[in-house]
Design a protein around this motif. Structure first.
Motif, mmCIF file in Angstrom:
data_model
loop_
_atom_site.group_PDB
_atom_site.id
_atom_site.type_symbol
_atom_site.label_atom_id
_atom_site.label_comp_id
_atom_site.label_asym_id
_atom_site.label_seq_id
_atom_site.Cartn_x
_atom_site.Cartn_y
_atom_site.Cartn_z
ATOM 1 N N LEU A 79 0.801 -1.227 0.000
ATOM 2 C CA LEU A 79 0.000 0.000 0.000
ATOM 3 C C LEU A 79 0.834 1.276 0.000
ATOM 4 C CD1 LEU A 79 -2.675 -1.071 2.671
ATOM 5 C CD2 LEU A 79 -3.059 -0.829 0.210
ATOM 6 N N LEU A 80 2.064 1.182 0.498
ATOM 7 C CA LEU A 80 2.895 2.389 0.640
ATOM 8 C C LEU A 80 3.405 2.893 -0.702
ATOM 9 C CD1 LEU A 80 4.918 1.284 3.774
ATOM 10 C CD2 LEU A 80 3.338 3.211 3.670
ATOM 11 N N PRO A 81 3.559 4.213 -0.815
ATOM 12 C CA PRO A 81 4.048 4.776 -2.087
ATOM 13 C C PRO A 81 5.485 4.384 -2.386
ATOM 14 C CG PRO A 81 3.877 6.482 -0.404
ATOM 15 C CD PRO A 81 3.233 5.263 0.161
ATOM 16 N N GLN A 82 6.325 4.234 -1.336
ATOM 17 C CA GLN A 82 7.716 3.845 -1.569
ATOM 18 C C GLN A 82 7.892 2.343 -1.321
ATOM 19 O OE1 GLN A 82 6.507 5.313 1.134
ATOM 20 N NE2 GLN A 82 8.065 5.771 2.653
ATOM 21 N N SER A 83 8.924 1.775 -1.878
ATOM 22 C CA SER A 83 9.184 0.339 -1.742
ATOM 23 C C SER A 83 9.961 0.080 -0.448
ATOM 24 C CB SER A 83 9.989 -0.159 -2.956
ATOM 25 O OG SER A 83 10.263 -1.521 -2.806
ATOM 26 N N LEU A 84 9.289 -0.602 0.505
ATOM 27 C CA LEU A 84 9.927 -0.949 1.777
ATOM 28 C C LEU A 84 9.682 -2.421 2.061
ATOM 29 C CD1 LEU A 84 8.792 2.074 4.015
ATOM 30 C CD2 LEU A 84 11.065 1.719 3.041
ATOM 31 N N SER A 85 10.659 -3.072 2.656
ATOM 32 C CA SER A 85 10.506 -4.488 2.988
ATOM 33 C C SER A 85 9.619 -4.639 4.222
ATOM 34 C CB SER A 85 11.879 -5.117 3.264
ATOM 35 O OG SER A 85 12.399 -4.604 4.481
ATOM 36 N N PRO A 86 8.924 -5.789 4.355
ATOM 37 C CA PRO A 86 8.120 -6.036 5.556
ATOM 38 C C PRO A 86 8.934 -5.905 6.839
ATOM 39 C CG PRO A 86 7.553 -7.627 3.868
ATOM 40 C CD PRO A 86 8.736 -6.850 3.352
ATOM 41 N N ALA A 87 10.215 -6.307 6.808
ATOM 42 C CA ALA A 87 11.053 -6.210 8.013
ATOM 43 C C ALA A 87 11.264 -4.752 8.424
ATOM 44 C CB ALA A 87 12.405 -6.884 7.760
ATOM 45 N N THR A 88 11.528 -3.895 7.440
ATOM 46 C CA THR A 88 11.703 -2.463 7.728
ATOM 47 C C THR A 88 10.413 -1.876 8.296
ATOM 48 O OG1 THR A 88 13.322 -2.239 5.943
ATOM 49 C CG2 THR A 88 12.251 -0.216 6.710
ATOM 50 N N ILE A 89 9.284 -2.275 7.692
ATOM 51 C CA ILE A 89 7.984 -1.764 8.153
ATOM 52 C C ILE A 89 7.721 -2.222 9.583
ATOM 53 C CG2 ILE A 89 5.480 -1.915 7.782
ATOM 54 C CD1 ILE A 89 6.111 -2.080 4.763
ATOM 55 N N ARG A 90 8.089 -3.478 9.901
ATOM 56 C CA ARG A 90 7.868 -3.973 11.266
ATOM 57 C C ARG A 90 8.670 -3.165 12.286
ATOM 58 N NH1 ARG A 90 7.460 -9.047 8.684
ATOM 59 N NH2 ARG A 90 9.698 -9.491 8.936
ATOM 60 N N ASN A 91 9.890 -2.799 11.915
ATOM 61 C CA ASN A 91 10.710 -1.978 12.826
ATOM 62 C C ASN A 91 10.054 -0.622 13.100
ATOM 63 O OD1 ASN A 91 12.729 -3.882 13.138
ATOM 64 N ND2 ASN A 91 13.921 -3.136 11.389
ATOM 65 N N VAL A 92 9.546 -0.009 12.020
ATOM 66 C CA VAL A 92 8.873 1.289 12.182
ATOM 67 C C VAL A 92 7.606 1.125 13.017
ATOM 68 C CG1 VAL A 92 7.681 3.168 10.977
ATOM 69 C CG2 VAL A 92 9.805 2.225 10.029
ATOM 70 N N MET A 93 6.862 0.048 12.761
ATOM 71 C CA MET A 93 5.629 -0.194 13.533
ATOM 72 C C MET A 93 5.941 -0.373 15.012
ATOM 73 S SD MET A 93 3.726 -2.711 10.798
ATOM 74 C CE MET A 93 2.323 -3.190 11.772
ATOM 75 N N SER A 94 7.078 -0.995 15.305
ATOM 76 C CA SER A 94 7.480 -1.165 16.705
ATOM 77 C C SER A 94 7.731 0.195 17.362
ATOM 78 C CB SER A 94 8.744 -2.024 16.767
ATOM 79 O OG SER A 94 9.192 -2.142 18.098
ATOM 80 N N ASP A 95 8.368 1.099 16.620
ATOM 81 C CA ASP A 95 8.599 2.455 17.144
ATOM 82 C C ASP A 95 7.275 3.189 17.369
ATOM 83 O OD1 ASP A 95 11.320 2.000 16.996
ATOM 84 O OD2 ASP A 95 11.558 2.993 15.050
ATOM 85 N N LEU A 96 6.363 3.064 16.421
ATOM 86 C CA LEU A 96 5.052 3.727 16.544
ATOM 87 C C LEU A 96 4.270 3.170 17.726
ATOM 88 C CD1 LEU A 96 4.009 3.817 12.763
ATOM 89 C CD2 LEU A 96 4.722 5.769 14.161
ATOM 90 N N GLU A 97 4.450 1.871 17.964
ATOM 91 C CA GLU A 97 3.765 1.251 19.097
ATOM 92 C C GLU A 97 4.327 1.789 20.415
ATOM 93 O OE1 GLU A 97 2.040 -3.236 19.944
ATOM 94 O OE2 GLU A 97 3.470 -2.895 18.324
ATOM 95 N N GLN A 98 5.638 1.957 20.486
ATOM 96 C CA GLN A 98 6.250 2.498 21.701
ATOM 97 C C GLN A 98 5.801 3.940 21.965
ATOM 98 O OE1 GLN A 98 10.491 2.013 21.403
ATOM 99 N NE2 GLN A 98 10.416 -0.173 21.926
ATOM 100 N N LEU A 99 5.500 4.668 20.904
ATOM 101 C CA LEU A 99 4.984 6.045 21.054
ATOM 102 C C LEU A 99 3.506 6.072 21.444
ATOM 103 C CD1 LEU A 99 6.638 7.847 18.005
ATOM 104 C CD2 LEU A 99 7.042 8.338 20.434
#
Length: 356
Positions: free
Chosen positions: A43-63
């Motif tokens: 769905l994202l406009p830029q090409s990101l791997s699921p692993a990279t997205i999971r790392n970002v999601m972890s940061d968003l969850e901590q926030l």
């Protein structure tokens, strides 16, 4: 247009984190479902791997912006996340010409020659239909000048009091009669009141009659004088506490997609709370605190904390720009805020124009 963020942590989110967060919220508002890293990568406009997205999601969850409803599930926005999205990212849509015409036509049609309550009831129904939520209108007792009051005997000890305001509103209440009152005494009491209340608000009329107490005694016999006092008292009693009416239409819309009995019970609890005096006071306070539309998500307002509902509410005003009521939409937290905010705002503007 994005708005300034108060929290430094949120301000520090980079573009990638914002894109991922925004996509999670957009998906939730559209589908009501959690979204995982694999779907996000598509769905994202830029090409990101699921692993990279999971790392970002972890940061968003901590926030505290997103959470996982189940183990190994995708992510949903938290209430704090929704508030962050509404304040920082949401771009309000504009009403289409057709939607403006529908709102204008409905408000003008129901406001032409009808009572204020009829116009507000129609507005509540209209908001419900357009939003697929529950339309809500809080109508306070506007202190408009009075035109006429009349007593109509129903039985020996009861009469209907009819009060007509100068804007055409008509309200009826039943009053207890002193024993032995005759039709001519009812007529006499009506005539005396009408000679002194015309063009005055209820508060002014009460004050005027109090000043004329001696004249009242001289002009009327004891029973008729008692009627005058009762006639004003029944209206004054209705004005004590919170003088307001709540009109809610479209409750079934909120129950439409709810299957769990616990969630149904929470919504019923919400409607019970709304119909109490405390609930009405809270709603009016919400409307008076802001100059325009306000959005309350879940427990940001204690009235909705149990049901997890959201409220979009705007005040409407009289000719002196005083807030005399509020209208809005109640729905689940995944309301289409960008569409509903301008809808509520425009309806409140139209109602204000019609009652000026």
């Amino acid at each position: 247009m994005t708005k300034p963020l108060a929290d430094p942590q949120l301000q520090s989110l980079d573009a990638r984190s914002r894109d991922i967060f925004r996509t999670i919220v957009d998906t939730y508002l559209r589908d009501g479902e959690p979204v995982g890293s694999r779907n996000l990568s598509r769905l994202l406009p830029q090409s990101l791997s699921p692993a990279t997205i999971r790392n970002v999601m972890s940061d968003l969850e901590q926030l505290g912006l997103i959470y996982a409803p189940h183990i190994s599930a995708g992510r949903l926005p938290t209430q704090q996340g929704l508030r962050f999205f509404v304040d920082a990212f949401m771009e309000l849509g504009d009403l289409s010409d057709d939607e403006r015409r529908v709102i204008e036509a409905q408000v003008k049609a129901s406001g032409s020659g009808a009572t204020l309550e009829h116009m507000l009831t129609d507005a509540s129904q209209m908001l419900s239909g357009m939003s697929r939520g529950a339309g809500l209108v809080l109508a306070t007792k506007n202190e408009v000048p009075l035109k006429h009051i009349e007593f109509i005997q129903l039985e020996p000890t009861k009469a209907l009091t009819v009060m007509v305001s100068q804007n055409g509103d008509v309200e009826n209440r039943v009053v207890d009669l002193p024993v032995g009152v005759t039709a001519s005494q009812l007529h006499e009491a009506s005539n005396f009141l009408n000679a002194h209340i015309r063009g005055r608000t209820l508060a002014e009329a009460k004050s005027e009659i109090a000043k004329l107490k001696e004249e009242t005694k001289a002009a009327l016999d004891t029973l008729s004088q008692d009627l005058v006092e009762r006639g004003l008292a029944v209206w004054a009693g209705a004005e004590s506490g919170l003088p307001a009416r709540l009109i809610v239409r479209g409750r079934a819309n909120l129950l439409e997609n709810v299957t769990a009995q616990a969630d149904i019970d929470l919504l019923r609890h919400l409607f019970d709370d709304l119909e109490t005096k405390e609930g009405l006071i809270q709603l009016l306070d919400l409307a008076e605190e802001g100059s325009g539309v306000r959005i309350f998500i879940g427990s940001e307002n204690k009235l909705f904390s149990l049901s997890g509902s959201s409220l979009v509410v705007a005040p409407y005003r009289d000719k002196d720009a005083r807030v005399i009521g509020a209208l809005g939409v109640i729905g689940p937290t995944r309301l289409n805020y960008a569409r509903i905010v301008p809808m509520v705002d425009y309806t409140a503007q139209m109602i204000s124009r019609m009652i000026r």
